[in-house]
Write a protein that holds these residues in place. Structure first.
Motif, PDB file in Angstrom:
ATOM      1  N   PHE A  48       8.597   8.940  -4.876  1.00 30.42           N
ATOM      2  CA  PHE A  48       8.796   7.517  -4.655  1.00 30.42           C
ATOM      3  C   PHE A  48       8.338   6.675  -5.833  1.00 30.42           C
ATOM      4  O   PHE A  48       7.329   6.959  -6.467  1.00 30.42           O
ATOM      5  N   ASP A  49       9.102   5.608  -6.110  1.00 32.85           N
ATOM      6  CA  ASP A  49       8.734   4.642  -7.138  1.00 32.85           C
ATOM      7  C   ASP A  49       7.904   3.504  -6.561  1.00 32.85           C
ATOM      8  O   ASP A  49       7.040   2.959  -7.223  1.00 32.85           O
ATOM      9  N   TYR A  50       8.214   3.123  -5.320  1.00 28.22           N
ATOM     10  CA  TYR A  50       7.536   1.993  -4.670  1.00 28.22           C
ATOM     11  C   TYR A  50       7.192   2.371  -3.243  1.00 28.22           C
ATOM     12  O   TYR A  50       7.904   3.152  -2.603  1.00 28.22           O
ATOM     13  N   PHE A  51       6.125   1.785  -2.750  1.00 24.92           N
ATOM     14  CA  PHE A  51       5.673   2.016  -1.379  1.00 24.92           C
ATOM     15  C   PHE A  51       5.496   0.665  -0.702  1.00 24.92           C
ATOM     16  O   PHE A  51       4.805  -0.205  -1.216  1.00 24.92           O
ATOM     17  N   TYR A  52       6.114   0.507   0.447  1.00 26.76           N
ATOM     18  CA  TYR A  52       6.030  -0.743   1.210  1.00 26.76           C
ATOM     19  C   TYR A  52       5.487  -0.462   2.603  1.00 26.76           C
ATOM     20  O   TYR A  52       5.678   0.622   3.147  1.00 26.76           O
ATOM     21  N   PHE A  83       0.485   4.346   7.005  1.00 27.65           N
ATOM     22  CA  PHE A  83       0.676   4.461   5.559  1.00 27.65           C
ATOM     23  C   PHE A  83      -0.509   5.166   4.896  1.00 27.65           C
ATOM     24  O   PHE A  83      -0.331   6.055   4.070  1.00 27.65           O
ATOM     25  N   HIS A  84      -1.729   4.782   5.269  1.00 32.21           N
ATOM     26  CA  HIS A  84      -2.913   5.342   4.610  1.00 32.21           C
ATOM     27  C   HIS A  84      -3.153   6.802   4.979  1.00 32.21           C
ATOM     28  O   HIS A  84      -3.779   7.532   4.204  1.00 32.21           O
ATOM     29  N   ILE A  85      -2.640   7.243   6.121  1.00 33.07           N
ATOM     30  CA  ILE A  85      -2.682   8.672   6.428  1.00 33.07           C
ATOM     31  C   ILE A  85      -1.666   9.408   5.560  1.00 33.07           C
ATOM     32  O   ILE A  85      -1.937  10.481   5.025  1.00 33.07           O
ATOM     33  N   LEU A  86      -0.495   8.808   5.385  1.00 36.02           N
ATOM     34  CA  LEU A  86       0.547   9.436   4.568  1.00 36.02           C
ATOM     35  C   LEU A  86       0.170   9.474   3.094  1.00 36.02           C
ATOM     36  O   LEU A  86       0.367  10.483   2.419  1.00 36.02           O
ATOM     37  N   TYR A  87      -0.356   8.361   2.598  1.00 42.21           N
ATOM     38  CA  TYR A  87      -0.641   8.224   1.168  1.00 42.21           C
ATOM     39  C   TYR A  87      -2.016   7.580   0.971  1.00 42.21           C
ATOM     40  O   TYR A  87      -2.116   6.397   0.660  1.00 42.21           O
ATOM     41  N   PRO A  88      -3.089   8.357   1.146  1.00 42.55           N
ATOM     42  CA  PRO A  88      -4.436   7.781   1.109  1.00 42.55           C
ATOM     43  C   PRO A  88      -4.843   7.195  -0.243  1.00 42.55           C
ATOM     44  O   PRO A  88      -5.742   6.355  -0.298  1.00 42.55           O
ATOM     45  N   ASN A  89      -4.202   7.589  -1.312  1.00 42.74           N
ATOM     46  CA  ASN A  89      -4.592   7.111  -2.643  1.00 42.74           C
ATOM     47  C   ASN A  89      -3.623   6.095  -3.235  1.00 42.74           C
ATOM     48  O   ASN A  89      -3.634   5.852  -4.437  1.00 42.74           O
TER      49      ASN A  89
END
Length: 120
Positions: free
Chosen positions: A67-71, A82-88
């Protein structure tokens, strides 16, 4: 693809949408939500089952996409997801990603819903 979306970002070649996991609001009946004046769909936390659903999604997503962007919407359950999927990663918060009907019918009686949303 031509065109642009908000903030002058190019249109994506691939868009992946994920819904939040099961939340505590799912555990309440419509009557319970109506009686609780403090109930807010905006502030619902994920349940343990919801966190397990999101962990399964995280495992499925791992390595599939770059992914380039996360919304994320600004709803608490969406941010927890979201924070479980992408914690950093810090997502771009966009209120337009919130539920369109925002669960308002959860705080109404069937009769009230029928008057406002006759197609239900």
């Amino acid at each position: 693809m031509g065109g642009a979306m908000g903030n002058n970002l190019p249109l994506p070649k691939l868009l992946v949408l994920a819904r939040h996991g099961r939340d505590k609001g799912d555990e309440k009946s419509r009557k319970q939500k109506i009686k609780s004046r403090k109930f807010s769909t905006y502030l619902c936390h994920l349940t343990e089952a919801g966190r397990e659903q999101v962990a399964a999604l995280r495992n499925w997503l791992k390595g599939r996409f770059d992914f380039d962007y996360f919304y994320s919407s600004d709803y608490l359950r969406a941010l927890e997801t979201f924070h479980i999927l992408y914690p950093n990663v810090s997502p771009i918060i966009d209120e337009r990603l919130a539920e369109i009907r925002r669960g308002v019918e959860d705080l109404m009686t069937d009769k009230e819903i029928g008057k406002i949303f006759p197609w239900n």
